[in-house]
Scaffold this motif. Sequence first.
Motif, PDB file in Angstrom:
ATOM      1  N   THR A   1      42.896  93.763  11.596  1.00  0.00           N
ATOM      2  CA  THR A   1      42.106  93.310  10.448  1.00  0.00           C
ATOM      3  C   THR A   1      40.909  92.485  10.897  1.00  0.00           C
ATOM      4  OG1 THR A   1      44.042  93.312   8.997  1.00  0.00           O
ATOM      5  CG2 THR A   1      42.174  91.942   8.332  1.00  0.00           C
ATOM      6  N   MET A   2      41.121  91.617  11.880  1.00  0.00           N
ATOM      7  CA  MET A   2      40.009  90.808  12.379  1.00  0.00           C
ATOM      8  C   MET A   2      38.922  91.699  12.971  1.00  0.00           C
ATOM      9  SD  MET A   2      40.023  87.711  15.199  1.00  0.00           S
ATOM     10  CE  MET A   2      40.914  86.597  14.107  1.00  0.00           C
ATOM     11  N   ALA A   3      39.327  92.725  13.719  1.00  0.00           N
ATOM     12  CA  ALA A   3      38.342  93.636  14.305  1.00  0.00           C
ATOM     13  C   ALA A   3      37.567  94.369  13.219  1.00  0.00           C
ATOM     14  CB  ALA A   3      39.038  94.628  15.232  1.00  0.00           C
ATOM     15  N   ARG A   4      38.260  94.788  12.173  1.00  0.00           N
ATOM     16  CA  ARG A   4      37.578  95.489  11.083  1.00  0.00           C
ATOM     17  C   ARG A   4      36.606  94.573  10.355  1.00  0.00           C
ATOM     18  NH1 ARG A   4      42.882  98.837   8.859  1.00  0.00           N
ATOM     19  NH2 ARG A   4      42.771 100.525  10.411  1.00  0.00           N
ATOM     20  N   GLU A   5      36.978  93.310  10.236  1.00  0.00           N
ATOM     21  CA  GLU A   5      36.071  92.358   9.592  1.00  0.00           C
ATOM     22  C   GLU A   5      34.809  92.168  10.424  1.00  0.00           C
ATOM     23  OE1 GLU A   5      38.521  88.939   9.132  1.00  0.00           O
ATOM     24  OE2 GLU A   5      39.470  89.654   7.277  1.00  0.00           O
ATOM     25  N   VAL A   6      34.974  92.160  11.749  1.00  0.00           N
ATOM     26  CA  VAL A   6      33.791  92.058  12.610  1.00  0.00           C
ATOM     27  C   VAL A   6      32.943  93.316  12.475  1.00  0.00           C
ATOM     28  CG1 VAL A   6      32.978  91.873  14.987  1.00  0.00           C
ATOM     29  CG2 VAL A   6      34.937  90.517  14.240  1.00  0.00           C
ATOM     30  N   GLU A   7      33.603  94.476  12.484  1.00  0.00           N
ATOM     31  CA  GLU A   7      32.870  95.732  12.335  1.00  0.00           C
ATOM     32  C   GLU A   7      32.111  95.775  11.018  1.00  0.00           C
ATOM     33  OE1 GLU A   7      36.000  98.540  12.779  1.00  0.00           O
ATOM     34  OE2 GLU A   7      35.781  98.696  14.955  1.00  0.00           O
ATOM     35  N   ALA A   8      32.693  95.170   9.980  1.00  0.00           N
ATOM     36  CA  ALA A   8      32.042  95.186   8.667  1.00  0.00           C
ATOM     37  C   ALA A   8      30.727  94.413   8.676  1.00  0.00           C
ATOM     38  CB  ALA A   8      32.976  94.605   7.611  1.00  0.00           C
ATOM     39  N   THR A   9      30.581  93.493   9.631  1.00  0.00           N
ATOM     40  CA  THR A   9      29.309  92.770   9.728  1.00  0.00           C
ATOM     41  C   THR A   9      28.243  93.618  10.403  1.00  0.00           C
ATOM     42  OG1 THR A   9      29.747  91.771  11.903  1.00  0.00           O
ATOM     43  CG2 THR A   9      30.608  90.622   9.962  1.00  0.00           C
TER      44      THR A   9
END
Length: 413
Positions: free
Chosen positions: A233-241
């Motif tokens: 989830t943390m990686a996806r949140e970074v990708e979302a930026t």
Amino acid sequence: MEAHANTLRADLLGEVRFSWGGALVAPRSRKATALLLTLALKRTPMDRGELAELLWAPGRVQSVRQALYALRSLPGAAQWLEAGPEVALRVDADVARFEGAVEVRAYADALDLWSVRSGAMAWRDDLWREAERTAPSAFADWLEVERERLRALHQVCLHGRAAELERMGEVVEASRLIEALLASDPLHETAYRSAMRLAVARGDPHAALAVFERCRQVLERELGVAPLDETITMAREVEATLPQILRAPRRRSPLPAHATPFVGRDRELSEVQRLVRHDATRLVTLVGPGGVGKTSVALEAALRCAPAFPDGATFVPLAGVERPEDVPSSLAQALDLPLADGAHPEHVVVAALREARALLLVDNLEHVLAGAGVLGAIAASCPDVRVLATSREALDVPGETIVPVAGLALPPP
């Protein structure tokens, strides 16, 4: 803390050393050293029978008596050695000071002590292992438990101090401590999340995604598991930026135009296009002797297939790359991906391409074949990326599909 006059000083975190009043205390026998080490670590009175069982064998109390006799001849022993029915030391041990600092969460003090005693947080245990060689397996097992306990406390310090520094805004120093923690325990998934968060705080989301990729690869290789949902989830949140990580205007290396008109090669061209457009094929290598036209076929296929890849097509020429280890950084440069200090280029590239729909043309790999593993990593981790490679030899990486390219047939006379 200075030791009292009747106290033995025991430095155990690094190169093991005993001293009293500034004088070196060096037992002559390994057994006596092991006995002194045991008492300094325990720091509580021990029954002679217990010592015999741990260091010699059950019932070998006479051996304990002989070792104690040897210790009595050492400087200051009358002050620091208690050798009654129970045996104990009056000891000032750096281990005790380290443990005390950890207990009260004085992580900076604990790390200072560890660093001073163990050499920049490196574990040195030569004398510990020497003691193991002269004692029963029970002693070796107990000593290993002690070592692991202290290593675990050191890791607690690294993580705790990094969290303190992060709260203070000292993200660079916090990142250094987290990297030290991961060097000590490469499977510490919480530390990977900290490293990702710190990379974002440094303004480097690419590095955060590279940390995630490193975490994913290590867990898969060592344990056969995927990262926890929290990490994903943390990686996806970074990708979302970075929603358009490769679609945004960048200085990528575009596909070059043909130097001369492309003619012939219909069979090879058709096969390469078919493979590039096939969902199950991610890495296609055109293999053949030098000068037969591998690059021309690959380039024409890439130009024709490029419209199917909304994140673009990138040309990665490797003819000028001399070292295999520079292949990942050449890919990063061609993709215009920034590499922070200490970042692993392969992790950065794979992380950046994970959600992309892109085409890479990697030309002239034959002299840097040992660096082709990054292409296998892309093929394994980036489902919508296609890699076209040219080489005089097969890359020999998982997922590779080979298309032979031979010389053009001569026209009939």
